[in-house]
Scaffold this motif. Sequence first.
Motif, PDB file in Angstrom:
ATOM      1  N   ILE A 199      -4.096  -7.004  -4.280  1.00 32.65           N
ATOM      2  CA  ILE A 199      -4.814  -8.271  -4.418  1.00 32.65           C
ATOM      3  C   ILE A 199      -4.753  -8.651  -5.888  1.00 32.65           C
ATOM      4  O   ILE A 199      -5.377  -8.014  -6.741  1.00 32.65           O
ATOM      5  CB  ILE A 199      -6.280  -8.151  -3.956  1.00 32.65           C
ATOM      6  N   ASP A 200      -3.971  -9.653  -6.191  1.00 32.97           N
ATOM      7  CA  ASP A 200      -3.782 -10.068  -7.577  1.00 32.97           C
ATOM      8  C   ASP A 200      -4.856 -11.071  -7.994  1.00 32.97           C
ATOM      9  O   ASP A 200      -5.185 -11.982  -7.240  1.00 32.97           O
ATOM     10  CB  ASP A 200      -2.398 -10.704  -7.757  1.00 32.97           C
ATOM     11  N   PRO A 201      -5.397 -10.940  -9.210  1.00 32.83           N
ATOM     12  CA  PRO A 201      -6.439 -11.858  -9.696  1.00 32.83           C
ATOM     13  C   PRO A 201      -5.853 -13.195 -10.163  1.00 32.83           C
ATOM     14  O   PRO A 201      -5.879 -13.532 -11.345  1.00 32.83           O
ATOM     15  CB  PRO A 201      -7.064 -11.072 -10.853  1.00 32.83           C
ATOM     16  N   THR A 202      -5.314 -13.950  -9.233  1.00 32.27           N
ATOM     17  CA  THR A 202      -4.723 -15.243  -9.559  1.00 32.27           C
ATOM     18  C   THR A 202      -5.617 -16.372  -9.051  1.00 32.27           C
ATOM     19  O   THR A 202      -6.465 -16.171  -8.183  1.00 32.27           O
ATOM     20  CB  THR A 202      -3.334 -15.385  -8.917  1.00 32.27           C
ATOM     21  N   MET A 203      -5.399 -17.578  -9.571  1.00 34.07           N
ATOM     22  CA  MET A 203      -6.206 -18.721  -9.160  1.00 34.07           C
ATOM     23  C   MET A 203      -5.972 -19.085  -7.698  1.00 34.07           C
ATOM     24  O   MET A 203      -6.826 -19.680  -7.056  1.00 34.07           O
ATOM     25  CB  MET A 203      -5.905 -19.926 -10.059  1.00 34.07           C
ATOM     26  N   SER A 204      -4.812 -18.709  -7.150  1.00 36.60           N
ATOM     27  CA  SER A 204      -4.514 -19.033  -5.752  1.00 36.60           C
ATOM     28  C   SER A 204      -5.185 -18.083  -4.770  1.00 36.60           C
ATOM     29  O   SER A 204      -5.068 -18.247  -3.552  1.00 36.60           O
ATOM     30  CB  SER A 204      -2.995 -19.011  -5.516  1.00 36.60           C
ATOM     31  N   LEU A 205      -5.923 -17.097  -5.277  1.00 36.23           N
ATOM     32  CA  LEU A 205      -6.549 -16.098  -4.415  1.00 36.23           C
ATOM     33  C   LEU A 205      -7.470 -16.736  -3.378  1.00 36.23           C
ATOM     34  O   LEU A 205      -7.583 -16.256  -2.250  1.00 36.23           O
ATOM     35  CB  LEU A 205      -7.335 -15.100  -5.274  1.00 36.23           C
ATOM     36  N   CYS A 206      -8.091 -17.848  -3.739  1.00 36.94           N
ATOM     37  CA  CYS A 206      -9.018 -18.523  -2.815  1.00 36.94           C
ATOM     38  C   CYS A 206      -8.302 -19.107  -1.608  1.00 36.94           C
ATOM     39  O   CYS A 206      -8.952 -19.473  -0.614  1.00 36.94           O
ATOM     40  CB  CYS A 206      -9.770 -19.631  -3.544  1.00 36.94           C
ATOM     41  N   LEU A 207      -6.974 -19.188  -1.645  1.00 36.06           N
ATOM     42  CA  LEU A 207      -6.207 -19.763  -0.535  1.00 36.06           C
ATOM     43  C   LEU A 207      -5.633 -18.697   0.388  1.00 36.06           C
ATOM     44  O   LEU A 207      -4.907 -19.010   1.320  1.00 36.06           O
ATOM     45  CB  LEU A 207      -5.083 -20.646  -1.080  1.00 36.06           C
ATOM     46  N   GLY A 208      -5.942 -17.420   0.121  1.00 36.81           N
ATOM     47  CA  GLY A 208      -5.558 -16.355   1.029  1.00 36.81           C
ATOM     48  C   GLY A 208      -4.132 -15.861   0.923  1.00 36.81           C
ATOM     49  O   GLY A 208      -3.472 -15.681   1.941  1.00 36.81           O
ATOM     50  N   PRO A 209      -3.599 -15.582  -0.288  1.00 30.19           N
ATOM     51  CA  PRO A 209      -2.210 -15.134  -0.403  1.00 30.19           C
ATOM     52  C   PRO A 209      -2.002 -13.641  -0.129  1.00 30.19           C
ATOM     53  O   PRO A 209      -0.871 -13.197  -0.005  1.00 30.19           O
ATOM     54  CB  PRO A 209      -1.874 -15.453  -1.866  1.00 30.19           C
ATOM     55  N   CYS A 210      -3.081 -12.866  -0.026  1.00 35.10           N
ATOM     56  CA  CYS A 210      -2.922 -11.419   0.148  1.00 35.10           C
ATOM     57  C   CYS A 210      -3.024 -11.025   1.623  1.00 35.10           C
ATOM     58  O   CYS A 210      -3.597 -11.743   2.436  1.00 35.10           O
ATOM     59  CB  CYS A 210      -3.976 -10.672  -0.674  1.00 35.10           C
ATOM     60  N   ASP A 211      -2.432  -9.872   1.943  1.00 32.70           N
ATOM     61  CA  ASP A 211      -2.460  -9.365   3.316  1.00 32.70           C
ATOM     62  C   ASP A 211      -3.796  -8.664   3.589  1.00 32.70           C
ATOM     63  O   ASP A 211      -4.181  -7.754   2.853  1.00 32.70           O
ATOM     64  CB  ASP A 211      -1.315  -8.385   3.545  1.00 32.70           C
ATOM     65  N   ILE A 212      -4.459  -9.093   4.646  1.00 26.89           N
ATOM     66  CA  ILE A 212      -5.750  -8.528   5.043  1.00 26.89           C
ATOM     67  C   ILE A 212      -5.715  -8.303   6.543  1.00 26.89           C
ATOM     68  O   ILE A 212      -5.178  -9.127   7.291  1.00 26.89           O
ATOM     69  CB  ILE A 212      -6.906  -9.478   4.657  1.00 26.89           C
ATOM     70  N   SER A 213      -6.293  -7.205   7.003  1.00 30.53           N
ATOM     71  CA  SER A 213      -6.290  -6.910   8.438  1.00 30.53           C
ATOM     72  C   SER A 213      -7.398  -7.672   9.155  1.00 30.53           C
ATOM     73  O   SER A 213      -8.384  -8.099   8.537  1.00 30.53           O
ATOM     74  CB  SER A 213      -6.470  -5.410   8.661  1.00 30.53           C
ATOM     75  N   VAL A 214      -7.241  -7.822  10.463  1.00 30.91           N
ATOM     76  CA  VAL A 214      -8.268  -8.479  11.271  1.00 30.91           C
ATOM     77  C   VAL A 214      -9.568  -7.682  11.198  1.00 30.91           C
ATOM     78  O   VAL A 214     -10.655  -8.253  11.094  1.00 30.91           O
ATOM     79  CB  VAL A 214      -7.806  -8.626  12.735  1.00 30.91           C
ATOM     80  N   GLY A 215      -9.452  -6.353  11.224  1.00 28.37           N
ATOM     81  CA  GLY A 215     -10.645  -5.510  11.140  1.00 28.37           C
ATOM     82  C   GLY A 215     -11.430  -5.733   9.853  1.00 28.37           C
ATOM     83  O   GLY A 215     -12.668  -5.782   9.870  1.00 28.37           O
ATOM     84  N   GLU A 216     -10.713  -5.877   8.742  1.00 25.23           N
ATOM     85  CA  GLU A 216     -11.380  -6.131   7.456  1.00 25.23           C
ATOM     86  C   GLU A 216     -12.081  -7.482   7.469  1.00 25.23           C
ATOM     87  O   GLU A 216     -13.203  -7.624   6.971  1.00 25.23           O
ATOM     88  CB  GLU A 216     -10.358  -6.080   6.326  1.00 25.23           C
TER      89      GLU A 216
END
Length: 204
Positions: free
Chosen positions: A59-76
């Motif tokens: 999970i990179d601390p970039t400004m685009s983080l609010c738009l969901g660029p990282c991989d996250i599981s359904v369980g999380e």
Amino acid sequence: TYGNWTPRNGSHARYGQMVTLKWGLSQSNNWIAAWVMSQLNPRNLINLMRQLGINSQKIDPTMSLCLGPCDISVGEMVSAYTTFSNYGVRCAPILVTQIEDADGSIIDNFAPRMTDIMKKEDAYKMIAMLRGVIDEGTGQRIRRVYNITADMGGKTGTTNSNADGWFMGFTPKMVVGCWVGGEDRDIHFNSMANGQGAAAALPI
């Protein structure tokens, strides 16, 4: 409120006026999410995500983080959303609640780990905004198509090129999540009509 924007004709924003965060979230307006992120520190968002049970390593601390660029599981995601329906308390996922022997005698019980994440007042604000998604935003087909009248909140999500479709929904007693997509990013829908989270994931 967001900058100087406001809804026009119910669904669009016009420069020089104002909109609420609730409207921006309900319409999945990325401009508003980006503006809010510009006022904050992405590292603070990562810290909150970790508290919410998001354990993905990259999970990179970039400004685009609010738009969901990282991989996250359904369980999380489901675990994170329990924070809202529990008024600020996150419920960690648990697969086994009880162990019995062959005679039905209970050997052990297990309870989910509960963690205070945010103030109850902040959770109420999130619930109000996420209700807006269902009642007047991108999740409206819950009401209009499926005629579900339950008190609920939720959020749709769609990634670039319609590669991922998401829907998270919750009532006071239940949280559900659905992801539609392919492990290979080249697998995607050709149109937003079919590929958006509201069309691909929400019906499930």
